[in-house]
Design a protein around this motif. Structure first.
Motif, PDB file in Angstrom:
ATOM      1  N   THR A 179      -4.225   6.425 -17.225  1.00 58.91           N
ATOM      2  CA  THR A 179      -5.005   7.725 -16.186  1.00 58.91           C
ATOM      3  C   THR A 179      -4.994   7.603 -14.936  1.00 58.91           C
ATOM      4  O   THR A 179      -5.226   7.986 -13.852  1.00 58.91           O
ATOM      5  CB  THR A 179      -6.478   6.949 -15.972  1.00 58.91           C
ATOM      6  N   GLN A 212      -6.962  10.718 -33.038  1.00 55.26           N
ATOM      7  CA  GLN A 212      -6.152  11.481 -31.156  1.00 55.26           C
ATOM      8  C   GLN A 212      -4.867  11.279 -30.915  1.00 55.26           C
ATOM      9  O   GLN A 212      -4.204  10.631 -31.626  1.00 55.26           O
ATOM     10  CB  GLN A 212      -7.339  10.040 -30.919  1.00 55.26           C
ATOM     11  N   GLU A 213      -4.986  12.000 -30.364  1.00 57.38           N
ATOM     12  CA  GLU A 213      -3.911  12.598 -30.118  1.00 57.38           C
ATOM     13  C   GLU A 213      -3.948  12.426 -28.047  1.00 57.38           C
ATOM     14  O   GLU A 213      -4.538  12.827 -26.975  1.00 57.38           O
ATOM     15  CB  GLU A 213      -3.086  14.046 -29.748  1.00 57.38           C
ATOM     16  N   THR A 220      -3.160  12.690 -24.441  1.00 62.29           N
ATOM     17  CA  THR A 220      -3.438  13.800 -23.783  1.00 62.29           C
ATOM     18  C   THR A 220      -2.869  13.772 -21.966  1.00 62.29           C
ATOM     19  O   THR A 220      -3.312  12.604 -20.949  1.00 62.29           O
ATOM     20  CB  THR A 220      -3.680  15.010 -23.512  1.00 62.29           C
ATOM     21  N   SER A 221      -2.314  14.202 -21.158  1.00 63.70           N
ATOM     22  CA  SER A 221      -1.844  13.951 -19.746  1.00 63.70           C
ATOM     23  C   SER A 221      -3.915  14.294 -18.497  1.00 63.70           C
ATOM     24  O   SER A 221      -3.456  14.779 -17.481  1.00 63.70           O
ATOM     25  CB  SER A 221      -0.754  14.610 -18.961  1.00 63.70           C
ATOM     26  N   THR A 222      -3.663  15.327 -19.790  1.00 65.10           N
ATOM     27  CA  THR A 222      -5.288  16.077 -18.822  1.00 65.10           C
ATOM     28  C   THR A 222      -6.783  15.463 -19.007  1.00 65.10           C
ATOM     29  O   THR A 222      -6.516  15.434 -20.533  1.00 65.10           O
ATOM     30  CB  THR A 222      -5.352  17.510 -19.234  1.00 65.10           C
ATOM     31  N   LEU A 248      -7.581  12.293 -23.917  1.00 67.60           N
ATOM     32  CA  LEU A 248      -7.391  12.183 -25.998  1.00 67.60           C
ATOM     33  C   LEU A 248      -7.753  13.118 -26.427  1.00 67.60           C
ATOM     34  O   LEU A 248      -8.516  14.628 -26.297  1.00 67.60           O
ATOM     35  CB  LEU A 248      -8.304  11.203 -26.338  1.00 67.60           C
ATOM     36  N   SER A 249      -6.926  13.728 -27.234  1.00 62.61           N
ATOM     37  CA  SER A 249      -7.563  15.828 -28.137  1.00 62.61           C
ATOM     38  C   SER A 249      -7.806  15.545 -29.505  1.00 62.61           C
ATOM     39  O   SER A 249      -6.317  14.316 -29.907  1.00 62.61           O
ATOM     40  CB  SER A 249      -6.041  15.970 -27.444  1.00 62.61           C
ATOM     41  N   SER A 250      -8.867  15.741 -29.621  1.00 61.18           N
ATOM     42  CA  SER A 250      -8.604  15.550 -31.461  1.00 61.18           C
ATOM     43  C   SER A 250      -8.035  16.451 -31.867  1.00 61.18           C
ATOM     44  O   SER A 250      -7.724  17.823 -32.356  1.00 61.18           O
ATOM     45  CB  SER A 250     -10.194  16.003 -32.399  1.00 61.18           C
ATOM     46  N   ILE A 251      -7.723  16.167 -33.700  1.00 57.46           N
ATOM     47  CA  ILE A 251      -6.414  16.724 -33.868  1.00 57.46           C
ATOM     48  C   ILE A 251      -6.958  16.498 -35.880  1.00 57.46           C
ATOM     49  O   ILE A 251      -7.699  15.526 -36.153  1.00 57.46           O
ATOM     50  CB  ILE A 251      -5.213  15.777 -34.172  1.00 57.46           C
ATOM     51  N   VAL A 280     -11.256   9.010 -33.565  1.00 59.96           N
ATOM     52  CA  VAL A 280     -11.749   8.918 -32.812  1.00 59.96           C
ATOM     53  C   VAL A 280     -13.603   8.152 -32.449  1.00 59.96           C
ATOM     54  O   VAL A 280     -13.416   8.324 -32.021  1.00 59.96           O
ATOM     55  CB  VAL A 280     -12.724  10.938 -33.476  1.00 59.96           C
TER      56      VAL A 280
END
Length: 680
Positions: free
Chosen positions: A455, A271-272, A274-276, A280-283, A663
């Motif tokens: 957030t 998980q990375e 993110t500002s949106t 969290l963005s999966s990698i 994740v």
């Protein structure tokens, strides 16, 4: 999510996923003992080398020492050295996912436990890049291990920096003791496929060698979250080979050469921040790594009481992880020591060491940045250690000091003093006072890493930064131990300790501002040394041969840590997380039972207390206490053939250690496999 709920441990996990990658302790060949036939009395008298960098009886070691023999390893059913270390009372050994272990002694555990020094034949496998050990890279064949000597407590006076909470020295067999062909193959549920072949021979009566190759493939673990059925995308495989060459040139000179090379590949899903939304963005990606080493060691006897040891080795590895981070590592080390008897009852050892480390090729992105991208590190120093027989055969005093100079903090001094009293062959009492240091790594000084998100409003990314002002962490340790062997078939070992840690790693709030590269508001946090805490505990191990055909081993450890939390909120959270990831109580019971018809029934039970994890970033994280049971059934239908069936973690699936960038958390599943071993 907590603002800084995953500062340190989450960072270390990312790097584990991102980089898959003294002939004995003194280099000389001692007469190898067949530990499969040794009684408990003989085991207590077996020769060890790690405590004082010289040969000595295990029973008279002035340290909290435990020795795993080849028979312990074989009958445990372990397929990786990290799993074998579960058998050491007082060690904290936890599996994070399919290829990641958190291993430490007396607390401070993480995927990269940076206060535990690990050696293979006296060669350090501790990485200066991130502090700790890449356990997924340590794929040595367990059948070539003679014994594993584990010191719980500081060893900095003899072994140098980072031997703070313990030293693990894995000692492989002399090539004379591995003649012929050894082949094994196995597979099952989680350990899908594994196997290896070793061939040993003698060129002449003085020159012997062995060659080996092995392969391991392990299945992905499973998510602990019931709403996420299926695998966690962390399967891995390791392929490697190596050689050892021993030359007994004459009665006074022994030369040894070892070398290996290995390759691994593993998948990851991280998980990375993110500002949106959803923040969290999966990698998904894969990690590839290659490593190798060459070690040359020479032992020379000038006289019966004067012996020198000299060794040189280099290590190289490359690890890349799907464009996230890349590392090229090269280290060249040289060590020498001379042990001599000054007069009757006075023995002195002096030595020096130097290591050059080059790190480059860091492939930086927005998620992780290493600055600068290239490092040239130097570590050198010397030590002197004396042993004084105050009362012959009864009272001995040990004292020494090591002085090192490193590229980050300059000079570091690590003294120690120990007293050993052996009133008779059945009792041994020892006390110890020692200082040890953990020197900074590249992570501590040069990293910039996104560790979380607030957030808001406003939405704020949290970034952790290394500091060029980061100092070494230090420990003053006070220990007391007692060993007793009331009967030839019973031995008991007790150790107690009190540790005072200072200048421990913390993180402090810095500036808040808009980062145009990230397109977001960023809260900076910076590494510092504001932490202090105390730990204390007791450790016990016992061995009892009820009959010639049945042996029991029992272990228990208690650990308590009290932290002085800095008034700064960030420091408090970071210290709190670091010091509370440990089980207060651990108990183990192992049984080795020889049955008729050449059958072996081996069982092991492990109780591990809960981890006090404050924020695992996952509602399904459950690190409560657990009971683990392993069983092995072995059969030798003929002298050179061994067939075994192994079941591990049979009671229930559970989680052992937090994986903060995953994740979801992974659980340790039940594992069944079979193994066939043949020698000729």
């Amino acid at each position: 999510m907590s603002r800084l709920g995953c500062l340190k441990s989450s960072f270390l996990l990312l790097f584990l996923m991102s980089f898959p990658g003294l002939a004995d302790a003194q280099g000389g060949h001692e007469a190898t003992q067949d530990v499969t036939q040794l009684s408990i009395e003989e085991l207590m008298g077996m020769t060890i080398t790690s405590v004082s960098k010289k040969e000595g009886r295990a029973f008279e070691a002035p340290s909290a020492l435990y020795v795993l023999t080849q028979e312990d390893i074989r009958r445990s059913g372990a397929t990786h050295v990290a799993e074998a270390l579960r058998m050491v009372p007082g060690l904290q050994v936890a599996k994070v996912d399919a290829s990641t272990w958190a291993i430490s002694a007396r607390g401070e555990n993480s995927d990269f436990a940076n206060k535990l020094l690990v050696l293979i034949d006296g060669r350090s496998v501790y990485t200066q890049a991130f502090g700790g050990v890449y356990w997924d890279f340590q794929g040595l064949p367990l059948y070539d291990v003679e014994r594993i000597e584990v010191i719980r407590g500081p060893g900095g006076t003899l072994w140098g920096a980072n031997a703070v909470n313990g030293v693990i020295n894995i000692i492989t067999k002399h090539s004379k003791d591995t003649q012929g062909v050894h082949a094994e193959v196995g597979g099952g549920f989680e350990d899908r496929v594994f196997g290896g072949v070793r061939y040993g021979s003698q060129i002449n009566e003085k020159l012997s060698y062995r060659l080996h190759t092995q392969y391991k493939k392990r299945d992905s673990s499973e998510f602990a979250d019931p709403s996420q059925p299926g695998h966690a995308t962390d399967a891995w495989w390791n392929l490697g080979g190596g050689l050892r060459l021993d030359w007994e040139a004459d009665s006074k000179n022994h030369f040894c050469l070892t070398s290996d090379i290995s390759r691994l590949k593993k998948d990851f899903l991280l998980q990375e921040p993110t500002s949106t939304a959803p923040f969290l963005s999966s990698i998904f990606g894969e990690t590839k790594g290659t490593k190798g080493h060459v070690l040359a060691h020479w032992t020379h006897e000038f006289a019966p009481d004067t012996v020198s040891d000299t060794q040189f080795y280099f290590t190289r590895y490359d690890r890349t992880s799907s464009g996230l981070v890349e590392e090229n590592y090269f280290a060249l080390s040289g060590e020498a020591q001379l042990r001599t008897k000054i007069e009757e009852g006075v023995e002195v050892t002096i030595g020096g060491n130097y290591r050059y480390t080059s790190l480059d090729g860091f492939n930086n992105g927005t998620f992780v940045v290493i600055d600068p991208t290239e490092y040239s590190l130097h570590l050198g120093g010397g030590f002197i250690h004396g042993e004084f027989h105050l009362i012959p055969d009864q009272l001995r005093f040990f004292a020494g000091v090591k002085v090192d100079h490193n590229s980050f903090t300059g000079f570091e001094i690590q003294p120690s003093a120990k007293l050993l009293w052996v009133p008779n062959p059945k009792h041994a009492l020892w006390v110890s006072v020692a200082k040890a240091v953990r020197t900074p790594s590249v992570v501590d000084t040069g990293v910039r890493y996104l560790v979380g998100v607030d957030t808001g409003p406003p939405v704020t990314l949290i970034r952790l930064n290394g500091s060029s002002a980061f100092e070494s962490e230090n420990l003053w340790a006070y220990e007391l131990g007692y060993r007793i062997q009331p009967y030839a078939d019973l031995s008991l070992d007790f150790a107690g300790f009190y540790n005072q840690y200072g200048d421990m790693e913390t993180a402090e709030f810095g500036s808040v501002g808009f980062d145009s590269d990230l397109g977001a508001v960023v809260q900076e946090t910076n590494y510092s040394n504001l932490g202090e805490y105390r730990s204390y505990g007791v450790e016990f191990s016992g061995a009892w041969a009820l009959f010639d055909f049945w042996k029991l081993n029992l272990g228990y450890s208690f650990l308590k840590i009290d932290a002085d939390l800095n008034s700064n909120l960030t420091a408090s959270i970071l210290i709190n997380e670091a010091v509370n990831r440990y089980p207060m109580h651990q108990i183990q019971l192992r049984s080795y039972l020889d049955l008729p018809f050449n059958l072996e029934l081996d069982t092991a039970f492990f109780f591990v207390d809960e981890l006090r994890v404050h924020d695992a970033s996952d509602a399904n994280a459950d690190f409560s206490k657990y009971l683990r049971a392993d069983i092995r059934l072995g059969w030798r239908p003929m002298k050179n053939l061994d067939v075994s069936l192994v079941g591990q973690n049979l009671i229930h699936e559970h989680q052992e250690f937090p994986s903060l960038l995953r994740v979801s958390q992974q659980k340790l599943e039940r594992n069944f496999f079979g193994k066939l071993t043949y020698e000729f």
